[in-house]
Design an enzyme around this catalytic site. Structure first.
Site, PDB file in Angstrom:
ATOM      1  N   ASP A 170       8.157  -2.127  18.717  1.00 23.86           N
ATOM      2  CA  ASP A 170       7.209  -1.191  18.092  1.00 23.86           C
ATOM      3  C   ASP A 170       6.221  -1.876  17.146  1.00 23.86           C
ATOM      4  O   ASP A 170       5.496  -1.199  16.421  1.00 23.86           O
ATOM      5  CB  ASP A 170       7.984  -0.111  17.328  1.00 23.86           C
ATOM      6  N   GLU A 189       0.472  -0.099  11.269  1.00 25.68           N
ATOM      7  CA  GLU A 189       0.229   0.729  10.080  1.00 25.68           C
ATOM      8  C   GLU A 189       1.524   1.058   9.336  1.00 25.68           C
ATOM      9  O   GLU A 189       1.511   1.277   8.121  1.00 25.68           O
ATOM     10  CB  GLU A 189      -0.452   2.048  10.477  1.00 25.68           C
ATOM     11  N   ASP A 190       2.636   1.085  10.069  1.00 25.45           N
ATOM     12  CA  ASP A 190       3.885   1.536   9.439  1.00 25.45           C
ATOM     13  C   ASP A 190       4.471   0.535   8.454  1.00 25.45           C
ATOM     14  O   ASP A 190       5.349   0.895   7.667  1.00 25.45           O
ATOM     15  CB  ASP A 190       4.930   1.858  10.528  1.00 25.45           C
ATOM     16  N   ARG A 200      13.017  -1.567  13.253  1.00 23.89           N
ATOM     17  CA  ARG A 200      11.678  -1.978  12.828  1.00 23.89           C
ATOM     18  C   ARG A 200      11.683  -2.753  11.513  1.00 23.89           C
ATOM     19  O   ARG A 200      10.632  -3.213  11.065  1.00 23.89           O
ATOM     20  CB  ARG A 200      10.765  -0.749  12.729  1.00 23.89           C
ATOM     21  N   HIS A 226       6.053  11.467  12.113  1.00 23.64           N
ATOM     22  CA  HIS A 226       5.453  11.092  10.827  1.00 23.64           C
ATOM     23  C   HIS A 226       4.539  12.225  10.348  1.00 23.64           C
ATOM     24  O   HIS A 226       4.093  13.060  11.149  1.00 23.64           O
ATOM     25  CB  HIS A 226       4.575   9.841  10.988  1.00 23.64           C
ATOM     26  N   ILE A 236       5.379   6.316  23.642  1.00 25.41           N
ATOM     27  CA  ILE A 236       6.429   5.929  22.682  1.00 25.41           C
ATOM     28  C   ILE A 236       6.025   6.414  21.269  1.00 25.41           C
ATOM     29  O   ILE A 236       6.215   5.711  20.272  1.00 25.41           O
ATOM     30  CB  ILE A 236       6.740   4.416  22.714  1.00 25.41           C
ATOM     31  N   CYS A 266      -1.460   4.724  13.773  1.00 23.36           N
ATOM     32  CA  CYS A 266      -0.366   3.720  13.695  1.00 23.36           C
ATOM     33  C   CYS A 266      -0.796   2.358  14.210  1.00 23.36           C
ATOM     34  O   CYS A 266      -0.184   1.340  13.881  1.00 23.36           O
ATOM     35  CB  CYS A 266       0.824   4.136  14.544  1.00 23.36           C
TER      36      CYS A 266
HETATM   37  N1  GLY Z   1       7.624   4.230  18.657  1.00 28.29           N
HETATM   38  C1  GLY Z   1       7.086   4.280  17.357  1.00 28.29           C
HETATM   39  C2  GLY Z   1       8.125   4.509  16.335  1.00 28.29           C
HETATM   40  O1  GLY Z   1       9.074   5.214  16.641  1.00 28.29           O
HETATM   41  O2  GLY Z   1       8.075   4.008  15.266  1.00 28.29           O
END
Ligand code: GLY
Length: 254
Positions: free
Chosen positions: A61, A66-67, A86, A162, A243, A249
């Site tokens: 991912d 951005e996350d 992540r 989100h 996904i 993002c």
């Molecule tokens: N597939 C993006 C997330 O779940 O963070």
């Protein structure tokens, strides 16, 4: 909220293993690469200088860059992703931000926070409390932002990944709001464009200076959004949507 730069990360082949709450099947890698190149081109068209990072195959991912960071005029904040798979992505973003920022702060676990849960309107950040962002993460972020003169408040996010999956700010006091999202009271003073269930990815738009980027293929929403008169730049990111990825993002803007 004027942006000059963007950072993106090219998807790797492992994108087929990206986290997903939908049953749309895995992205097709070659098509995702093509769509990513178009996305980069669109950011350039919006006037941004784009830094393209290499893919991180160990993190399916990681293209949703951005996350892992929040960028403000005076500081960068490295997040603590709520998704365990992540967490390692943050190590890779720190050296990228060093040349741009002398102040880099961090969110620490057990606080969790992902950039997709932040919606900025002027000098205020709305922080979504979601499956990925918890109260402790929001508290840490609020304290950091306050040091730099930025205010923040929390809003609940239910049934969406989100906050910005459900609602985004598109300028002129307008929000795009996904059908099914219970708009919290503190967002009710904005004017809302309702995005119908059939066009949900279109709720995730990006206001970039004098333009709005939106996902291509959602004509009803595009027509509605057109009413505010801002130029719309439509980009197809359907492979990333498989996904749960949205337009926002896929980049850090600053
Ligand atoms: N597939 C993006 C997330 O779940 O963070």
């Amino acid at each position: 909220m004027h942006f000059s730069n963007a950072i993106v990360r090219r998807p790797g082949r492992s994108i087929v293993n990206g986290l997903s709450m939908t049953a749309s099947g895995p992205p097709v890698y070659e098509k995702a690469l093509e769509q990513h190149a178009q996305y980069v081109k669109a950011l350039g068209y919006c006037g941004l200088e784009v830094k393209v990072l290499d893919c991180l195959e160990d993190y399916p991912d990681a293209t949703f860059v951005e996350d892992v960071a929040i960028l403000t005029p005076d500081c960068a904040i490295i997040t603590a992703p709520g998704a365990p798979s992540r967490r390692g992505e943050v190590e890779a973003i720190k050296p990228v931000l060093n040349p741009y920022y002398s102040c880099i702060e961090c969110i620490h676990t057990p606080g969790t926070l992902e950039g997709g849960d932040l919606m900025q309107v002027g000098n205020h950040f709305y922080i979504g409390l979601s499956q990925r962002t918890n109260e402790a993460g929001a508290r840490q972020l609020t304290a950091i932002l306050e040091k730099y003169g930025i205010t923040a408040s929390t809003v609940p996010v239910v049934n969406f990944l989100h906050l910005k999956t459900a609602v985004t700010y598109v300028g002129q006091n307008h929000l795009m709001v996904a059908e099914g999202f219970a708009l919290p009271e503190e967002l009710q003073s904005f004017k809302a464009f309702q995005v119908p269930i059939a066009e949900l990815p279109a709720a995730n738009c990006i206001l970039i200076n004098d333009k709005i980027m939106m996902s291509a293929g959602f004509p009803r929403t595009q027509e509605q959004l057109g009413l505010i008169g801002t130029e719309i730049v439509a980009v197809d990111i359907s492979e990333f949507a498989k996904i749960d990825g949205g337009l926002t993002c896929l980049s850090l803007r600053f």
